[in-house]
Design an enzyme around this catalytic site. Structure first.
Site, short mmCIF file in Angstrom:
data_model
loop_
_atom_site.label_atom_id
_atom_site.label_comp_id
_atom_site.label_asym_id
_atom_site.label_seq_id
_atom_site.Cartn_x
_atom_site.Cartn_y
_atom_site.Cartn_z
N ARG A 20 4.63 -15.73 1.39
CA ARG A 20 3.47 -15.08 0.66
C ARG A 20 3.84 -13.97 -0.33
NH1 ARG A 20 0.50 -10.68 0.41
NH2 ARG A 20 1.76 -9.64 2.06
N HIS A 45 4.80 -2.22 7.87
CA HIS A 45 5.01 -3.18 6.71
C HIS A 45 6.21 -2.48 5.70
CE1 HIS A 45 3.88 -6.44 3.88
NE2 HIS A 45 4.02 -5.60 2.97
N HIS A 55 8.89 -2.09 2.53
CA HIS A 55 9.46 -2.70 1.53
C HIS A 55 10.99 -1.78 1.25
CE1 HIS A 55 6.51 -5.05 -0.78
NE2 HIS A 55 5.72 -4.45 0.13
N CYS A 61 5.32 -6.13 -4.65
CA CYS A 61 4.01 -6.36 -4.82
C CYS A 61 3.82 -6.26 -6.35
CB CYS A 61 3.02 -4.89 -4.21
SG CYS A 61 1.61 -4.95 -4.52
N ASN A 109 10.47 -7.07 0.54
CA ASN A 109 10.21 -6.79 1.87
C ASN A 109 11.60 -6.38 2.57
OD1 ASN A 109 7.60 -7.84 1.20
ND2 ASN A 109 7.02 -7.36 3.24
#
Lengths: 317, 317
Positions: free
Chosen positions: B16, B216, B218, B249, B260
């Site tokens: 994704r 989450h 990055h 993003c 990420n």
């Protein structure tokens, strides 16, 4: 976070580590302007060149010329590396800021693969080098223990082997009346994780509470910055690092022995956490951008591509 | 190291996060074989597609086709992302393993820039979504707080804002009779350092000791793996990460909002420290190599290029 040191010293390794591994022939003038720019960032030391066999490391054939052409700033050490007596004599004539280093490997297999000498022969050689440093009035303040976290030739390295090798270094120094200031632990081939950093650093600090501990880290497997953080938590206050993440050990036995931990990424983390590095991050990013231009390739540093947080803080305030 | 969790869940975000930001048009069949290979590595979940506007994210225009063509393995969740009601209805028809997520931003400035809605409007929207999830019998177990460590539009984010936004999520869930399992804190635009991870994670854990905390992360500024380590020390037991370090993003306001945290680098660190991930590292490296082939570019993962330590341990034993 009160256990982090207030201040750390950064030794910039990019010119030496980066240029010695580059397959692209770099111009002497580019090496000089890169070193001069790095010296203006606020780092404590720039490791400029290595005095090694130019047949093995062609990009260091002009080490003397690089040293001679530098315009030096006050307050920065311009150092060089040598691995044997011949290299030292070249370094001595170069006019660089020399300091003797006791250089041992925790893994004997690495020592043999790297220099052809086992531990006892290496200690004898280091003893002779110390005598030569004394004769030449070159100070000796640090010992460096290579492969302190694992070895591509010998496998896992027990903590006891690192402490034992550090003890040999301390003893060697004492024989010459030298009191070491610190012990630098090198993750030469990129095996360390935060857990092994904690184990080894805490064992060394426990044995020698008055010595500083430094870390020479490679980011071979992505743990470089995490390992630096683990070191900070246990009082490490000196780091070797490379602008833009340049570097790698050409003799490490596999081509993936990628760069040192990236200076500007390390500086970013430290400064954001309130650990002073003395380094101007914007200037270091400019050096990293210069390195991409000189090396003609994208380099692995992250902050150099993402930028600092300053412009966002300004926008958000 | 006794305070590290024994086991963590890895949610693979590469398909994704990586594909949505890619400027290269990827074939549906390549997306499918990448997801299928990832599902065989042992990860708990693969986030396969996002149901977003294909005009904004052209590479997600075939989200339904990707979902339809997957050959699924037991024991893996094949999830998808949506940001609004329309996206959810598409996801519901896709046959993927859906779970509702309460999605709020600690920085209202980010919320406005990202979706055009402030905090109160976002909460109202999330309340309506929860009602729809209930109607569709879709479980809700986690809340995710975006920009929990800083924001490119709003600057620094106080810890109290994160806790306050997490409280709104917990309250929203309670209104619907939902007891959350965990709160995921997202470093949406790469501001976190280990120090801010510690501060925010420990504040959330102190307030809700029975909830799991996920991260989450990055790797925008090189602290990704270090931040994961800091999270592990404070009991974080769920990580979103991307194979080969894919991602970023597209709406983060600057092009350097790089990938990420890299799955195989994270798995390497965890497993070396005795934290079980359930992931087969060799298989994950093969997926990362497949990603370089599919994306046609070198990707930032480190372990995929350096390899694991297994062959050196064998040689050294």
């Amino acid at each position: 976070m009160s256990d982090l040191p207030k201040r750390v010293d950064i030794h910039e390794e990019g010119p030496r580590e980066g240029i010695q591994i580059s397959s692209r022939a770099l111009a002497t003038e580019d090496k000089v302007r890169f070193i001069e720019a790095l010296a203006e960032t606020g780092v404590a030391e720039v490791n400029c060149v290595s005095f090694v066999n130019p047949k093995r490391v062609p990009n260091m054939a002009d080490a003397e010329a690089v040293a001679a052409q530098l315009s030096k700033q006050d307050g920065v050490r311009y150092s060089g590396l040598w691995l044997n007596r011949g290299g030292f004599e070249r370094a001595l004539r170069s006019g660089l800021d020399l300091a003797g280093l006791i250089l041992l490997s925790a893994s004997e297999a690495f020592s043999i693969a790297n220099t052809g000498k086992g531990t006892e022969d290496t200690i004898a050689e280091q003893r002779a080098m110390l005598a030569r440093y004394s004769e030449a009035s070159i100070p000796v303040e640090w010992a460096s223990i290579m492969t302190a976290f694992g070895c591509n030739f010998g496998g896992d390295v027990p903590v006891s082997s690192v402490v034992s090798m550090a003890a040999k270094a301390v003893d060697l120094a004492a024989e010459q009346g030298i009191v070491l200031r610190g012990i630098r632990l090198a993750d030469t081939v990129g095996w360390a994780t935060p857990a092994s950093i904690e184990k080894v650093v805490s064992a060394v600090r426990e044995r020698w509470p008055s010595l500083r501990v430094g870390l020479h880290l490679h980011d071979t497997r992505g743990c470089g910055v995490a390992n630096a953080y683990a070191g900070l938590r246990f009082g490490v206050d000196q780091f070797d690092s490379s602008c833009a993440g340049l570097g790698g050990c050409p003799f490490a036995g596999h081509k993936g022995a990628a760069g040192n931990v990236c200076t500007e990424d390390l500086v970013f983390m430290c400064e954001e956490m309130g650990v002073s590095t003395g380094v101007n991050l914007d200037r270091m990013i400019e050096c990293a951008q210069m390195a991409e231009e000189i090396f003609g390739a994208p380099l692995p540093g992250k902050v150099m591509h993402a930028g600092t947080l300053a412009r966002f803080r300004k926008a958000g305030s």
